[in-house]
Motif scaffolding. Structure first.
Motif, mmCIF file in Angstrom:
data_model
loop_
_atom_site.group_PDB
_atom_site.id
_atom_site.type_symbol
_atom_site.label_atom_id
_atom_site.label_comp_id
_atom_site.label_asym_id
_atom_site.label_seq_id
_atom_site.Cartn_x
_atom_site.Cartn_y
_atom_site.Cartn_z
ATOM 1 N N TYR A 76 0.825 -1.208 0.000
ATOM 2 C CA TYR A 76 0.000 0.000 0.000
ATOM 3 C C TYR A 76 0.863 1.262 0.000
ATOM 4 O O TYR A 76 0.403 2.336 0.354
ATOM 5 C CB TYR A 76 -0.947 -0.026 1.215
ATOM 6 N N GLU A 77 2.130 1.089 -0.351
ATOM 7 C CA GLU A 77 3.069 2.218 -0.396
ATOM 8 C C GLU A 77 3.013 2.802 -1.801
ATOM 9 O O GLU A 77 3.308 2.092 -2.761
ATOM 10 C CB GLU A 77 4.468 1.702 -0.043
ATOM 11 N N PRO A 78 2.596 4.071 -1.958
ATOM 12 C CA PRO A 78 2.360 4.591 -3.299
ATOM 13 C C PRO A 78 3.613 4.973 -4.089
ATOM 14 O O PRO A 78 3.515 5.307 -5.261
ATOM 15 C CB PRO A 78 1.492 5.836 -3.046
ATOM 16 N N GLY A 79 4.793 4.955 -3.469
ATOM 17 C CA GLY A 79 6.010 5.379 -4.175
ATOM 18 C C GLY A 79 5.981 6.887 -4.382
ATOM 19 O O GLY A 79 5.316 7.609 -3.648
ATOM 20 N N GLN A 80 6.701 7.336 -5.410
ATOM 21 C CA GLN A 80 6.782 8.778 -5.688
ATOM 22 C C GLN A 80 5.436 9.294 -6.205
ATOM 23 O O GLN A 80 4.884 8.732 -7.139
ATOM 24 C CB GLN A 80 7.830 9.027 -6.783
ATOM 25 N N MET A 87 -0.803 12.459 -2.092
ATOM 26 C CA MET A 87 -0.144 11.485 -1.225
ATOM 27 C C MET A 87 -1.193 10.747 -0.383
ATOM 28 O O MET A 87 -1.775 11.315 0.537
ATOM 29 C CB MET A 87 0.871 12.251 -0.362
ATOM 30 N N HIS A 88 -1.402 9.499 -0.724
ATOM 31 C CA HIS A 88 -2.375 8.671 0.001
ATOM 32 C C HIS A 88 -1.777 7.268 0.067
ATOM 33 O O HIS A 88 -1.448 6.691 -0.972
ATOM 34 C CB HIS A 88 -3.706 8.658 -0.772
ATOM 35 N N GLY A 89 -1.596 6.744 1.254
ATOM 36 C CA GLY A 89 -1.056 5.396 1.375
ATOM 37 C C GLY A 89 -0.077 5.267 2.523
ATOM 38 O O GLY A 89 0.008 6.137 3.392
ATOM 39 N N TYR A 90 0.660 4.166 2.494
ATOM 40 C CA TYR A 90 1.532 3.771 3.601
ATOM 41 C C TYR A 90 2.935 4.358 3.473
ATOM 42 O O TYR A 90 3.466 4.480 2.373
ATOM 43 C CB TYR A 90 1.621 2.237 3.624
ATOM 44 N N GLN A 91 3.513 4.707 4.595
ATOM 45 C CA GLN A 91 4.907 5.179 4.626
ATOM 46 C C GLN A 91 5.589 4.616 5.871
ATOM 47 O O GLN A 91 5.068 4.793 6.975
ATOM 48 C CB GLN A 91 4.940 6.698 4.762
ATOM 49 N N PRO A 114 -9.788 10.718 1.555
ATOM 50 C CA PRO A 114 -10.941 10.022 0.972
ATOM 51 C C PRO A 114 -11.089 10.173 -0.542
ATOM 52 O O PRO A 114 -11.394 9.192 -1.222
ATOM 53 C CB PRO A 114 -12.142 10.642 1.697
ATOM 54 N N THR A 115 -10.852 11.379 -1.076
ATOM 55 C CA THR A 115 -11.033 11.526 -2.522
ATOM 56 C C THR A 115 -9.977 10.720 -3.287
ATOM 57 O O THR A 115 -10.244 10.202 -4.361
ATOM 58 C CB THR A 115 -10.971 13.011 -2.955
ATOM 59 N N ARG A 116 -8.787 10.595 -2.710
ATOM 60 C CA ARG A 116 -7.737 9.776 -3.342
ATOM 61 C C ARG A 116 -8.058 8.289 -3.193
ATOM 62 O O ARG A 116 -7.771 7.485 -4.068
ATOM 63 C CB ARG A 116 -6.363 10.054 -2.703
ATOM 64 N N ALA A 117 -8.671 7.949 -2.065
ATOM 65 C CA ALA A 117 -9.021 6.542 -1.824
ATOM 66 C C ALA A 117 -9.923 6.044 -2.942
ATOM 67 O O ALA A 117 -9.854 4.881 -3.341
ATOM 68 C CB ALA A 117 -9.716 6.408 -0.474
ATOM 69 N N LYS A 118 -10.751 6.954 -3.473
ATOM 70 C CA LYS A 118 -11.684 6.554 -4.528
ATOM 71 C C LYS A 118 -10.982 6.256 -5.844
ATOM 72 O O LYS A 118 -11.516 5.561 -6.690
ATOM 73 C CB LYS A 118 -12.710 7.672 -4.761
ATOM 74 N N GLU A 119 -9.810 6.832 -6.047
ATOM 75 C CA GLU A 119 -9.183 6.668 -7.368
ATOM 76 C C GLU A 119 -7.843 5.925 -7.357
ATOM 77 O O GLU A 119 -7.151 5.898 -8.358
ATOM 78 C CB GLU A 119 -9.032 8.037 -8.056
ATOM 79 N N THR A 120 -7.477 5.338 -6.208
ATOM 80 C CA THR A 120 -6.216 4.582 -6.197
ATOM 81 C C THR A 120 -6.456 3.151 -5.702
ATOM 82 O O THR A 120 -7.519 2.837 -5.191
ATOM 83 C CB THR A 120 -5.172 5.203 -5.236
ATOM 84 N N ASN A 121 -5.433 2.314 -5.851
ATOM 85 C CA ASN A 121 -5.524 0.938 -5.352
ATOM 86 C C ASN A 121 -4.835 0.797 -4.002
ATOM 87 O O ASN A 121 -4.615 -0.302 -3.537
ATOM 88 C CB ASN A 121 -4.816 -0.020 -6.326
ATOM 89 N N PHE A 122 -4.457 1.923 -3.408
ATOM 90 C CA PHE A 122 -3.686 1.819 -2.167
ATOM 91 C C PHE A 122 -4.565 1.822 -0.918
ATOM 92 O O PHE A 122 -4.256 2.479 0.070
ATOM 93 C CB PHE A 122 -2.649 2.953 -2.098
#
Ligand SMILES: O=C(O)CCC(=O)C(=O)O
Ligand SMILES: [Fe+2]
Length: 324
Positions: A76-80, A87-91, A114-122
């Protein structure tokens, strides 16, 4: 030892609708919050009316996520990513990579937007069922609380427009427009093999100020948070069951032209606490990413700057360059 003032929020609690709260009540609360910010840089809120279940569901989701293995979390780490608002995910921060083969880091976190949660797989729902729903709910509840607190702060600052601050995040629910996030923090217990390691002896979170307007913090019984009062002294932020801690961020300092300065804080750890893991949930409220941030009093204490210049420039000193 001095402790952080506890503010009773019954009269402005989140179970009350805006129209059920009189201007006088909001004004009185705003004055108390302002005074607490002036002296301590923060306030402990009780009887706030933020639904207990929203808090405990997100709390459990965060703990479950933190207890997963490193490899699983790294999925769930989105990288760069380009732009802080994306920026949404694990660090994992302060990951141990010494001679002992061990998966350990000082602090890890999941930044949830939340808005990023809708459009990413992380989103970690495969690993922790219900994670997205729990984080979305507490994010929204924290937003409603933050709006009420900011409205109350217009009174001590003598700002006529009660929506002055809340207008800064009109696009908070629009994808790609706002960086406001709920961060689930985890501090792992220090493994026995590392107890004499220099790295493992450091603070859990070094001294810093948060960047946003302010931070709504849900704390653990495992303490460690210390907040710097305006006197310069560090005060222990004890865990008050059911309470919420609010701290001032750099953007609020900027838009209030230093009337409400940002709060330095850190998380320290004793030998005893090293044996325990610690968790916290921190909600960071940001103005919309393209919002121009000016000083509320029309002064030129700081030159106008866009939110992204604050969030996407690493050097804190730049944020506080005074106008020439
Ligand atoms: O864990 C805590 O209590 C503090 C966390 C914090 O300061 C942060 O996330 O910025
Ligand atoms: Fe912080």
């Amino acid at each position: 030892m001095t402790s952080i003032p506890t503010l009773d929020c019954s009269n402005i609690a989140m179970n009350l609708k805006d129209e059920e709260i009189s201007v006088e009540t909001l004004k009185e609360f705003g004055q108390n919050l302002f005074e607490s910010f002036q002296v301590y840089g923060c306030a402990v809120l009780v009887n706030h009316g933020v639904c207990n279940k929203s808090i405990s569901d997100a709390w459990e989701a965060n703990k479950s996520f933190n207890s997963l293995g490193y490899k699983e979390k790294m999925q769930y780490e989105p990288g760069q990513v380009t732009g802080f608002h994306n920026m949404h995910g694990y660090q994992a921060m302060g990951k141990y990579d010494g001679p002992i083969d061990i998966d350990w880091c000082i602090r890890e976190s999941f930044r949830f937007v939340p808005t990023r949660a809708k459009e990413t797989n992380f989103n970690p729902d495969d690993s922790v069922p219900g994670y997205t729903e729990a984080f979305t709910n507490l994010w929204e509840a924290s937003y409603q609380l933050a709006k009420r607190l900011l409205t109350s702060l217009t009174f001590p600052l003598a700002i006529k427009n009660q929506n002055y601050f809340t207008e800064l995040f009109e696009h908070i629910h629009t994808q790609g427009c706002n960086a406001t996030g709920l961060r689930g923090n985890g501090y792992q217990a220090v493994p026995e093999q590392l107890k004499d390691d220099k790295f493992a002896k450091s603070d859990r979170f070094t001294e810093h100020t948060d960047k946003g307007m302010f931070t709504v913090l849900y704390q653990d019984v495992v303490s460690g948070l210390q907040v710097q009062a305006r006197s310069g002294a560090y005060i222990v932020a004890k865990h008050v069951p059911g309470s919420i801690l609010v701290q001032v961020g750099e953007i609020l300092q900027r838009v209030t032209a230093d009337k409400i300065p940002a709060t330095p804080h850190k998380v320290v750890v004793t030998e005893e606490q090293k044996k325990q893991s610690r968790h916290s949930l921190a909600y960071f409220l940001f103005p919309d990413k393209d919002q121009l941030l000016t000083c509320f009093d029309g002064s030129d204490t700081y030159p106008p700057i866009r939110t992204t210049q604050m969030t996407d420039t690493p050097d804190k000193l730049l944020h506080f360059e005074k106008a020439a």
